[in-house]
Design a protein around this motif. Structure first.
Motif, PDB file in Angstrom:
ATOM      1  N   ARG A 146     148.996 105.311  40.159  1.00 16.52           N
ATOM      2  CA  ARG A 146     148.510 104.258  39.278  1.00 16.52           C
ATOM      3  C   ARG A 146     148.985 104.484  37.838  1.00 16.52           C
ATOM      4  NH1 ARG A 146     142.275 104.212  38.921  1.00 16.52           N
ATOM      5  NH2 ARG A 146     142.781 105.979  37.620  1.00 16.52           N
ATOM      6  N   ARG A 155     149.135  94.250  38.383  1.00 11.80           N
ATOM      7  CA  ARG A 155     148.814  93.044  37.627  1.00 11.80           C
ATOM      8  C   ARG A 155     148.356  93.416  36.222  1.00 11.80           C
ATOM      9  NH1 ARG A 155     146.654  88.266  39.843  1.00 11.80           N
ATOM     10  NH2 ARG A 155     147.010  88.012  42.049  1.00 11.80           N
ATOM     11  N   PHE A 156     147.449  94.380  36.160  1.00 12.42           N
ATOM     12  CA  PHE A 156     146.897  94.771  34.863  1.00 12.42           C
ATOM     13  C   PHE A 156     148.001  95.194  33.896  1.00 12.42           C
ATOM     14  CE2 PHE A 156     142.588  96.284  36.771  1.00 12.42           C
ATOM     15  CZ  PHE A 156     142.262  94.971  37.017  1.00 12.42           C
ATOM     16  N   VAL A 157     148.977  95.927  34.418  1.00 12.82           N
ATOM     17  CA  VAL A 157     150.015  96.405  33.515  1.00 12.82           C
ATOM     18  C   VAL A 157     151.158  95.409  33.394  1.00 12.82           C
ATOM     19  CG1 VAL A 157     149.454  98.817  33.907  1.00 12.82           C
ATOM     20  CG2 VAL A 157     151.243  97.756  35.282  1.00 12.82           C
ATOM     21  N   ASP A 208     139.246 102.009  42.638  1.00 13.94           N
ATOM     22  CA  ASP A 208     138.308 100.985  43.085  1.00 13.94           C
ATOM     23  C   ASP A 208     137.935 101.252  44.538  1.00 13.94           C
ATOM     24  OD1 ASP A 208     136.829  98.609  42.848  1.00 13.94           O
ATOM     25  OD2 ASP A 208     138.363  97.843  41.468  1.00 13.94           O
ATOM     26  N   ALA A 218     138.487 107.248  39.188  1.00 11.26           N
ATOM     27  CA  ALA A 218     138.181 105.865  38.848  1.00 11.26           C
ATOM     28  C   ALA A 218     139.027 104.884  39.657  1.00 11.26           C
ATOM     29  CB  ALA A 218     138.351 105.619  37.348  1.00 11.26           C
ATOM     30  N   VAL A 229     147.615 107.168  32.287  1.00  7.79           N
ATOM     31  CA  VAL A 229     146.504 108.115  32.184  1.00  7.79           C
ATOM     32  C   VAL A 229     145.980 108.457  33.575  1.00  7.79           C
ATOM     33  CG1 VAL A 229     144.223 108.539  31.188  1.00  7.79           C
ATOM     34  CG2 VAL A 229     145.841 107.051  29.987  1.00  7.79           C
ATOM     35  N   ALA A 235     136.037  99.911  46.560  1.00  8.28           N
ATOM     36  CA  ALA A 235     135.854  98.781  47.457  1.00  8.28           C
ATOM     37  C   ALA A 235     137.186  98.322  48.057  1.00  8.28           C
ATOM     38  CB  ALA A 235     135.195  97.637  46.703  1.00  8.28           C
ATOM     39  N   LEU A 236     138.290  98.805  47.510  1.00  6.78           N
ATOM     40  CA  LEU A 236     139.597  98.281  47.913  1.00  6.78           C
ATOM     41  C   LEU A 236     140.426  99.327  48.657  1.00  6.78           C
ATOM     42  CD1 LEU A 236     140.480  96.539  44.543  1.00  6.78           C
ATOM     43  CD2 LEU A 236     139.438  95.517  46.561  1.00  6.78           C
ATOM     44  N   THR A 237     141.498  98.852  49.286  1.00  6.73           N
ATOM     45  CA  THR A 237     142.409  99.779  49.951  1.00  6.73           C
ATOM     46  C   THR A 237     143.396 100.342  48.932  1.00  6.73           C
ATOM     47  OG1 THR A 237     144.095  98.137  50.399  1.00  6.73           O
ATOM     48  CG2 THR A 237     142.342  98.336  52.037  1.00  6.73           C
ATOM     49  N   GLU A 275     145.749  97.559  47.786  1.00  4.70           N
ATOM     50  CA  GLU A 275     145.056  96.592  46.931  1.00  4.70           C
ATOM     51  C   GLU A 275     144.801  97.157  45.529  1.00  4.70           C
ATOM     52  OE1 GLU A 275     142.398  94.030  50.151  1.00  4.70           O
ATOM     53  OE2 GLU A 275     141.736  96.019  49.523  1.00  4.70           O
ATOM     54  N   LEU A 321     146.463  95.551  42.210  1.00  9.41           N
ATOM     55  CA  LEU A 321     145.599  95.118  41.114  1.00  9.41           C
ATOM     56  C   LEU A 321     146.071  95.745  39.798  1.00  9.41           C
ATOM     57  CD1 LEU A 321     143.035  93.407  41.055  1.00  9.41           C
ATOM     58  CD2 LEU A 321     141.728  95.519  41.076  1.00  9.41           C
ATOM     59  N   TYR A 322     146.380  97.037  39.849  1.00  8.80           N
ATOM     60  CA  TYR A 322     146.809  97.704  38.614  1.00  8.80           C
ATOM     61  C   TYR A 322     148.165  97.244  38.162  1.00  8.80           C
ATOM     62  CZ  TYR A 322     142.729  99.974  37.498  1.00  8.80           C
ATOM     63  OH  TYR A 322     141.452 100.146  37.075  1.00  8.80           O
TER      64      TYR A 322
END
Lengths: 257, 376
Positions: free
Chosen positions: B220, B175-177, B161, B159, B153, B163-165, B168, B172-173
């Protein structure tokens, strides 16, 4: 929905918060460690000479375990009110997470995991300081501080999450702080002993914070009482489950239209 | 004007391909009879940019294959009477839509028409209040997790983050997926390069331009290698260069056989990317079809833009089967044949500001453009 999946995904949510948190580590740990230190210096050290012993402890020793609880309370409340609210509204962090396999339950559980770890670490920090100054009459009891701190932070965090769901803008957290968190902080037996017969003594039973304070005091002073221990532990866990469940429902309403 | 020229050229080539596919060999821009005529009329505004045509033409034959495929493909989305209300406010009145594997569906409609609400229903961030909805044969109300593991999506607001590069964020994403670390690293590298962002790996999000953030939101969404790609206004507010890059990529996914659902306010974008268009208004599907079908049905022909002050002089020469309307302080005439307009110019001595084939924009404005106040 297997529980292991929830914990795996919730763990990633917690990791996200850690990754962001460590970027501004000093700024992030300052208030939670500096505030109790100040209270201890001003009230504890300042008032001790004028106040007699309370239950055999100096006033500073009396105050010490309450400050561990205070650290956990403020960590929990601010993380789950301002912190969570900003992640939810201004940063759209959850909006993006929700496009992946992560669901609302995973987000809330993840926030709790993160909060537990963070409060535990904070409690450890404060415990070390107190041990060094020599304000823990029963030093072995300090080992339990991190666990109790984490356990205490969870229901307080749930209160923060509930207020995040209820406030209509970020300024309204000030009311929550003034009318809920501050009274809890000042009146739950951190600064003065409570008698079970007083109306306040009865009222605080309904605050999860009080049960955490008592557990910390018991371990700090080495005054173990089996029945009371179980009672406070059960109360904390019950508050965590009840408030956590409420918070989950309210946060779901905010994240899922 | 570049974008306008592209619209014109694409619409034109599309038009001819649509009618006579045999005359549309892949990759070769065959100047059509009408194009030749247009040039001979010497109307300055009608200069064709052949390079732009050739850039996009190779994609057109695929478009036909895909529309042909839609009769037999697997159903990716099945919506029947999907409703959503927020208290008394009804956002979706009952939407019916089927999307087949490999289709690129364009969801068009005014702000507040229910596009984003419908998209939200698809992956469970909006709880529908009625109707049946299946995505990959699963109901998002019960199996959102399984559905979300197979889609990518790009939400309206990036949307990311802040705060991150860049790196990063993507790690992070990943990991999420559920991507393994090594696969993730490789995939992130590939996708950053694919979206021309490899030089920004270590940049903080807040230092990125709007176009870069948008491209990163694409990276992403693609981490999971989605079967269904949902794009909510993917190019809103972006400069033409980035828009073209994104179109290029979306056409690429379409060619790979991915199913794409895109909402947009750019009609040209919809016409270029989508083999089927769904027009939503006030929470209802008001029209559906291929861009060509919609144009033929609702606004066939050619449109001439004339200076507003020439309206009276032009009106004397109008035929009864022509449509007139005012747009952007210009007097517009839609006629069935291109010659109608060129002859009108000769007869009146008035040069049009622009002549072009009717487009999806004409359809859209005809169907939804009449009630600005109600939707705003």
């Amino acid at each position: 929905m297997p529980l292991s999946t929830t914990f795996r995904l919730a763990w990633h949510v917690a990791v996200r918060n850690w990754v962001v948190y460590r970027k501004d580590f000093i700024a992030n740990i300052s208030p939670t460690l500096a505030d109790p230190a100040l209270i201890l210096a001003s009230l504890g050290m300042g008032l001790s000479p004028f106040i007699g012993r309370i239950g055999g402890h100096s006033y500073a020793q009396f105050l010490a375990p309450g400050l561990v609880a205070t650290t956990a309370l403020f960590t929990a409340f601010f993380e789950c009110s301002y912190g969570f609210y900003i992640r939810m509204t201004f940063e759209s962090v959850f909006k993006a997470m929700l496009t992946t396999s992560i669901g609302v339950v995973d987000i809330v559980v993840g926030e709790f995991i993160w909060l537990g770890i963070r409060a535990g670490l904070m409690a450890t920090g404060v415990a070390l300081v107190l041990l060094v100054i020599g304000l823990v009459p029963n030093p072995l009891g300090a080992f339990f501080f991190p666990v109790i701190g984490a356990l205490l932070a969870l229901p307080c965090g749930a209160i923060g999450l509930l207020s995040s769901a209820w406030v209509r803008n970020i300024n309204q957290f000030q009311s929550v702080y003034s009318f809920l968190i501050a009274p809890i902080f000042y009146l739950s037996g951190v600064f003065f002993p409570l008698s079970n017969n007083s109306w306040l003594g009865v009222a605080v039973q309904f605050s999860p914070f009080y049960h955490g304070v008592r557990l910390l005091q018991m371990s700090s002073w080495g005054e173990w009482n089996g029945t009371e221990l179980v009672f406070h532990l059960v109360a904390l866990i019950a508050f965590t489950l009840a408030l956590g469940w409420l918070a989950l429902g309210q946060i779901r309403k905010k994240l899922i239209l | 004007m570049i974008s306008g020229d592209v619209t014109r050229s694409i619409a034109q080539s599309h038009l001819h391909c649509g009618r006579e596919p045999s005359r549309c060999p892949g990759g070769v821009a065959t100047p059509s009879a009408s194009q030749a005529r247009e040039r001979s009329t010497g109307v300055a505004a009608f200069t064709f940019h052949l390079s732009l045509i050739t850039n996009h033409l190779p994609l057109l034959p695929t478009q036909f294959c895909l529309s042909a495929m839609t009769t037999a493909g697997t159903k990716i989305i099945e919506a029947r009477g999907v409703k959503k209300s927020f208290g008394d406010v009804v956002a979706l009145h009952g939407c019916d839509l089927e999307v087949l594997e490999g289709e690129c569906i364009g969801l068009l409609g005014p702000n507040g028409a229910g596009k984003s609400t419908f998209i939200g229903c698809l992956y469970g961030v909006v709880d529908r209040t009625g109707g049946e909805l299946l995505v990959f044969g699963l109901d998002p109300a019960n199996d959102a997790r399984a559905i979300k593991g197979r889609i990518g999506v790009v939400p309206q607001e990036n949307a990311l983050d802040e705060a991150l590069t860049v790196l990063e964020n993507m790690q992070l994403y990943a990991r999420f997926v559920g991507l393994a670390r090594r696969t993730a690293a490789q995939r992130i590298d590939e996708l950053l390069t694919h979206m021309a962002l490899e030089h920004k790996r270590d940049a903080p999000i807040r230092s990125l331009s709007g176009g870069m953030k948008r491209r990163l939101a694409f990276v992403r969404a693609l981490l999971v290698d989605p079967e269904l790609l949902i794009l909510d206004e993917p190019t809103t507010g972006l400069d033409p260069t980035v828009r073209h890059l994104i179109w290029e990529r979306v056409l690429g996914y379409r060619d790979e056989g991915k199913t794409v659902l895109v909402t947009t306010h750019y009609m040209h974008e919809a016409e270029l990317l989508c083999n089927r268009i769904v027009i939503l208004d006030n929470g209802r599907v008001i029209s559906m079809g291929s861009p060509r079908e919609l144009i033929d049905e609702h606004a066939p022909g050619f449109v001439g833009y004339f200076p507003l002050e020439t309206e009276q002089r032009l009106r004397a020469h109008l035929s009864s089967n022509w449509t007139t309307f005012e747009q952007g302080r210009q007097f517009c005439i839609r006629t069935p044949n291109f010659e109608d307009l060129t002859e009108l110019q000769k007869a009146t001595g008035i040069n049009a500001v622009q002549l072009r084939p009717a487009s999806l924009e004409d359809v859209y404005l005809k169907l939804t453009g009449h009630r600005l106040d109600e939707n705003e």
